[in-house]
Structure formats: structure tokens, C-alpha cells
Scaffold this active site. Sequence first.
Site, PDB file in Angstrom:
ATOM      1  N   SER A   1      43.573  51.154  25.391  1.00  0.00           N
ATOM      2  CA  SER A   1      44.987  50.819  25.227  1.00  0.00           C
ATOM      3  C   SER A   1      45.885  52.000  25.613  1.00  0.00           C
ATOM      4  CB  SER A   1      45.247  50.411  23.775  1.00  0.00           C
ATOM      5  OG  SER A   1      44.914  51.489  22.925  1.00  0.00           O
TER       6      SER A   1
ATOM      7  N   GLU B   1      33.178  50.890  19.433  1.00  0.00           N
ATOM      8  CA  GLU B   1      32.387  50.678  18.211  1.00  0.00           C
ATOM      9  C   GLU B   1      32.275  49.194  17.867  1.00  0.00           C
ATOM     10  OE1 GLU B   1      35.301  51.876  18.642  1.00  0.00           O
ATOM     11  OE2 GLU B   1      36.641  51.685  16.923  1.00  0.00           O
TER      12      GLU B   1
ATOM     13  N   PHE C   1      36.411  47.717  24.196  1.00  0.00           N
ATOM     14  CA  PHE C   1      35.510  46.646  23.755  1.00  0.00           C
ATOM     15  C   PHE C   1      35.382  45.533  24.778  1.00  0.00           C
ATOM     16  CE2 PHE C   1      39.479  44.540  22.517  1.00  0.00           C
ATOM     17  CZ  PHE C   1      39.201  43.225  22.837  1.00  0.00           C
TER      18      PHE C   1
ATOM     19  N   CYS D   1      41.992  43.294  30.926  1.00  0.00           N
ATOM     20  CA  CYS D   1      43.159  44.085  31.297  1.00  0.00           C
ATOM     21  C   CYS D   1      43.793  43.540  32.579  1.00  0.00           C
ATOM     22  CB  CYS D   1      42.784  45.535  31.502  1.00  0.00           C
ATOM     23  SG  CYS D   1      41.672  45.738  32.879  1.00  0.00           S
TER      24      CYS D   1
ATOM     25  N   GLU E   1      51.439  43.814  24.766  1.00  0.00           N
ATOM     26  CA  GLU E   1      50.221  43.318  25.402  1.00  0.00           C
ATOM     27  C   GLU E   1      49.498  42.484  24.347  1.00  0.00           C
ATOM     28  OE1 GLU E   1      46.993  46.109  25.974  1.00  0.00           O
ATOM     29  OE2 GLU E   1      46.353  45.035  27.766  1.00  0.00           O
TER      30      GLU E   1
ATOM     31  N   LYS F   1      30.851  57.239  25.191  1.00  0.00           N
ATOM     32  CA  LYS F   1      31.272  56.835  23.833  1.00  0.00           C
ATOM     33  C   LYS F   1      31.777  55.401  23.972  1.00  0.00           C
ATOM     34  CE  LYS F   1      34.215  56.154  21.042  1.00  0.00           C
ATOM     35  NZ  LYS F   1      34.364  54.812  20.444  1.00  0.00           N
TER      36      LYS F   1
HETATM   37  P1  NAD Z   1      41.348  51.024  22.292  1.00  0.00           P
HETATM   38  O1  NAD Z   1      42.331  51.909  22.929  1.00  0.00           O
HETATM   39  O2  NAD Z   1      41.569  50.591  20.888  1.00  0.00           O
HETATM   40  O3  NAD Z   1      39.904  51.716  22.300  1.00  0.00           O
HETATM   41  C1  NAD Z   1      39.352  52.263  23.472  1.00  0.00           C
HETATM   42  C2  NAD Z   1      38.397  53.385  23.079  1.00  0.00           C
HETATM   43  O4  NAD Z   1      39.124  54.413  22.417  1.00  0.00           O
HETATM   44  C3  NAD Z   1      37.282  52.948  22.134  1.00  0.00           C
HETATM   45  O5  NAD Z   1      36.086  53.579  22.501  1.00  0.00           O
HETATM   46  C4  NAD Z   1      37.788  53.426  20.786  1.00  0.00           C
HETATM   47  O6  NAD Z   1      36.737  53.743  19.898  1.00  0.00           O
HETATM   48  C5  NAD Z   1      38.580  54.658  21.137  1.00  0.00           C
HETATM   49  N1  NAD Z   1      39.693  54.905  20.197  1.00  0.00           N
HETATM   50  C6  NAD Z   1      40.404  53.962  19.513  1.00  0.00           C
HETATM   51  N2  NAD Z   1      41.348  54.557  18.758  1.00  0.00           N
HETATM   52  C7  NAD Z   1      41.237  55.892  18.960  1.00  0.00           C
HETATM   53  C8  NAD Z   1      41.940  57.037  18.464  1.00  0.00           C
HETATM   54  N3  NAD Z   1      42.948  56.920  17.612  1.00  0.00           N
HETATM   55  N4  NAD Z   1      41.563  58.248  18.899  1.00  0.00           N
HETATM   56  C9  NAD Z   1      40.559  58.388  19.765  1.00  0.00           C
HETATM   57  N5  NAD Z   1      39.851  57.332  20.271  1.00  0.00           N
HETATM   58  C10 NAD Z   1      40.180  56.098  19.878  1.00  0.00           C
HETATM   59  O7  NAD Z   1      41.163  49.757  23.253  1.00  0.00           O
HETATM   60  P2  NAD Z   1      40.299  48.443  22.998  1.00  0.00           P
HETATM   61  O8  NAD Z   1      40.979  47.609  21.981  1.00  0.00           O
HETATM   62  O9  NAD Z   1      38.869  48.771  22.817  1.00  0.00           O
HETATM   63  O10 NAD Z   1      40.409  47.757  24.424  1.00  0.00           O
HETATM   64  C11 NAD Z   1      41.480  46.931  24.804  1.00  0.00           C
HETATM   65  C12 NAD Z   1      42.517  47.711  25.569  1.00  0.00           C
HETATM   66  O11 NAD Z   1      41.925  48.302  26.712  1.00  0.00           O
HETATM   67  C13 NAD Z   1      43.641  46.858  26.098  1.00  0.00           C
HETATM   68  O12 NAD Z   1      44.850  47.551  25.926  1.00  0.00           O
HETATM   69  C14 NAD Z   1      43.316  46.701  27.566  1.00  0.00           C
HETATM   70  O13 NAD Z   1      44.406  46.452  28.416  1.00  0.00           O
HETATM   71  C15 NAD Z   1      42.724  48.020  27.862  1.00  0.00           C
HETATM   72  N6  NAD Z   1      41.904  47.975  29.050  1.00  0.00           N
HETATM   73  C16 NAD Z   1      42.410  48.535  30.172  1.00  0.00           C
HETATM   74  C17 NAD Z   1      41.687  48.484  31.328  1.00  0.00           C
HETATM   75  C18 NAD Z   1      42.225  49.087  32.588  1.00  0.00           C
HETATM   76  O14 NAD Z   1      41.497  49.140  33.527  1.00  0.00           O
HETATM   77  N7  NAD Z   1      43.453  49.564  32.630  1.00  0.00           N
HETATM   78  C19 NAD Z   1      40.432  47.864  31.355  1.00  0.00           C
HETATM   79  C20 NAD Z   1      39.937  47.316  30.178  1.00  0.00           C
HETATM   80  C21 NAD Z   1      40.687  47.388  29.017  1.00  0.00           C
END
Ligand code: NAD
Length: 497
Positions: free
Chosen positions: A227, A177, A150, A282, A382, A174
Amino acid sequence: MTERIGHWIGGKLVTGESGRTGPVFDPATGERTHEVDFASVDEVDLAIEAAREAFVGWRATSLSKRADVLFRIRDLVDQHRTEIGTLITQQHGKVLSDAMGEVARGLENIEFATGIPHLLKGGFSEQVSTGVDTYSIRQPLGVVAGITPFNFPAMVPMWMFANAIACGNAFILKPSEKDPGASMFVAELLKEAGLPDGVFNVVQGDRVVVDRLLEHPEVRALSFVGSTPIARYIYETGTKHGKRVQALGGAKNHMVVLPDADVEMAADAAVSAGYGSAGERCMAISVVVAVGDIADPLVEAILARLPDVRVGPGMDPESEMGPLVTREHREKVASYLESGPAQGAELVADGRTHDRVGGEGFFLGVSLLDHVTAEMDAYRDEIFGPVLSVVRVPSYAEALRLVNENPYGNGTAIFTRDGGAARRFQFECEVGMVGVNVPIPVPVGYYSFGGWKHSLFGDTHMYGPDGVHFYTKQKVVTARWPDPGTSAVDLGFPRTR
Ligand code: NAD
């Protein structure tokens, strides 16, 4: 009436029919503004089929024509920066200037990909054996997918799709959401730029979509950013299904401040990098590691700056920090302001006292926890919000140990006037991206982005040269144009002569 956000499949808007949807909020007002369709397995398959069909023609399209399309994409994104930025602000909450910065950094990736004719040059060796030449080429993988978080709803998709399509693949996105609007707008721009239908698709949804992408045999590679637990799941499941996977996870970025650092400059950097985008980056600084006797003046200098941070709606040009993305996330972030002091930290700035807190928007003011230790939840988790922690350590060696023992290794920074100390830190720290007096060292588009340890599962970093590598496979051709005079049967292993 909430507006509906659908899918983008085969070059057109497709309204979801699964009957499942999710809410999208304006974090500044708390209002539920949109309903996003969640795709069914059949709808994901439709997108994969559209991509598979489009891939055939797209991979055969000449490099100069592909580059041409990318130049047009670049121009259209450039012309529509404000609309994209506004969509980001309305659904994510970050202030418009920050959203525009996100678009600008995303554009770098498209600009890099316009150079694809150069980037895809292979190698050639003449006369590896008598009359025999060898050359290597890089070819696209086929249908590839990206799953994005997000916090950068426009930039992270650009990290992925720019190189993926430039290399000749067909791409399925994808998006998160929570803020899916920007990707639909960008999909229309890609079509307007002349990208053939089906080369870029957007499928909205949740785990149903992700699991289908992970298991469908036609999807050859997956890029993920999000994450750590989900990144690990994507990597393990995707590779088990024989796919190429790069999965970037969470972070806990330390900013080490040595006793000789410029206190004012370090305080400016800590506040900017800790609270920018409400800490939902991040690469945000989450922990300030104060070495030796700089701790007191540094905390004082940070605290002096906090009342000036203007918290408010992202669309208000006066605001410097917007709300958090959802009410639930705001509550989770605020919980560290309870657990921190309960576990022995000192809460020296409490964002819950901000005027905006308690209204309908998902606001939390800037917060500072001092005397944090490695055992506390505020250090171990985090937080992903505007809560900065200060850990005090006696020496450089202790600071380095903290950085290296942390399970994450996305970014880190050192603040010092001592070039030797900075170089030593760069040499010794186990982190993928390092800043020297630069708090958020996000590599420019012609390098690649990626952390170490639990911040990245896979072998290649994202975008830049690694991106081209990830989205192509290598083929090596050994060729002889026959000279009938030298032809003979030879059952031995091919050798050079
Ligand atoms: P998230 O892991 O909750 O979601 C990321 C994606 O995975 C979304 O599209 C979501 O719909 C999907 N998803 C969520 N739960 C899922 C599941 N159980 N099974 C399959 N798909 C699933 O992350 P977020 O809250 O959207 O974003 C924040 C996180 O992203 C933080 O941890 C941040 O550090 C990380 N991030 C990392 C970087 C990097 O470059 N390392 C960059 C940006 C964000």
C-alpha cells in the site's frame, strides 16, 4: 490444530523462537488454519548472515551455471503449478484458475531471468585512446530484500527474486503475513533446483522484520510492493539508510469509456477487471469513467452481467470470484456501500445481499456504485474489493482531468474505436501502464512493471530490463596493456589522444 509456518534460512526450515506469531485463515471457511512465526531481530540477522555468506560463492558462479539453475527453477515451478495455486487459494481466497494465472505470470519472470547471460552483457569500446580500451560491466549488489503484499503471494516474489538471484545477489523475502504458505513451498523448489543454500531466504513477520531489513547495513537494496503509506515509509527510511529502494504502492485505476466504444465489450471488460480476484488486484479497474451518453447503456450492460458472476469458495471449479482475504478487510470494503450512498452515490448493485454473505467465509458479492464523484470516499480511497464505481463525465477532457488529478498512477485503460483518441490518451495521461481496449495492461515479463505518482516511489520499475538494472551496479573499466615504448609521467588530467 493449526499448522505452523516457519522461516527458510540457509536452505532449511527454521522454526521461529520469538514467541510472536500471526494467524492465517482460509478465507472461504473463516477457519484459522495456520500460525505463522514472526521473526525477531536476531532471526532476521541470522538470515542476513546466511545470505552474506552465500553471496560470496554465488556471485562467482559462472553465468551459464546460474542460468542452468534458473532453467531448473522454471521447470520445477511449472511442474508444481497446481500445488502453488492451491496454496494461494487456500490462504488468499482467490479462485484456483486465477491463482494458476498468477503462477503463470510469475513464471514469465523466471523465464526472463534464464536469459541472464545475455541480459548482463556490457559495452566495450576499443581504442578510446591509443592502446586503451574501455568496457562496462554490471555486478550484483550483495544481499537484497523483497517485501511483498498479500494479493499476489507467488507472483510478486517472483517479480523480485528471479532477477535478483540471476544477477548474482542473495535474496531475503518477507512475504505477507496473511498468506505466507506459497513462498515456503517455492523456497523448497529453489533448493531442489540446485540453488546454493542461503541464496534465497524467507523471513516471516511484521514491522519488526521490515525495520531490521531497512536499517541493517548489509542489506544493499529493497524492493517493496504494497500500500502507498507503507511504500512511502519504506522508500524514505531505506534511502535514508543509504539503500537502493523501489517501492510500489496502491492504485485507483480508471477505465475511460468513450461514446463510440463497443458497449458490450466495454461492459465485459469492466466486470472482468473490476471483480476478478474480488477486486484485490493493484491493476483492477476501480472506476469506470463513462463519457457522454454512453453512461446509461454501459451501466445497464454492466448490471445485466452481475447476476451471472458466480461467487463461491476458490477451490470450487464453478466459482468465478472468491472471498476477501480477511474478515476485517471485508468489513472495510463493505463500509463503502454505506458511505457511498450517504455521500450521494447510487448503490445499483449491493453485494451484501449475496447468499454467501453472513456465513463464516469472508464473502461479499459484486457491488456497483453509480453517479460517484471525485469528492466521495468511494472515489478517493483504494477500496481493494469487489466494489466498482461509475463516474459520469461530459467529455474526454473531463475524463483525462480526472485520471491526471488522481494521486495514483498505476494503470488505466481507454475503450474506443477511435485510434486517434486512444493515441491522444496514451500521450496525455499521467499513468505508468496504459491499456487500449485492454482493461488490465500488466506488461509481459520482458517489459517492466510500474506506476507513476503515489503508485511508485523510486526510479526503476519492477522486473524485466528495469529489474536487472535495479539489482546490479555498473562498473566501467579503462585498461591499457602497457607498451613500454609509450610510457611516460604525465600529471595532466587523463585525456584521449
Ligand atoms: P500492505 O502495505 O499492508 O503490506 C505490504 C507488506 O508490508 C506486507 O509484507 C506487510 O507485512 C508489510 N507491512 C504492513 N504494514 C507495515 C508497517 N507498518 N511497517 C512495515 N511493513 C509493513 O499491503 P497489502 O494489504 O498486503 O497489499 C495490498 C496493497 O498492495 C494495495 O494497496 C495494492 O494496491 C498494493 N499492491 C500494489 C502493487 C503494485 O504493483 N503497485 C501490486 C500489488 C499490490
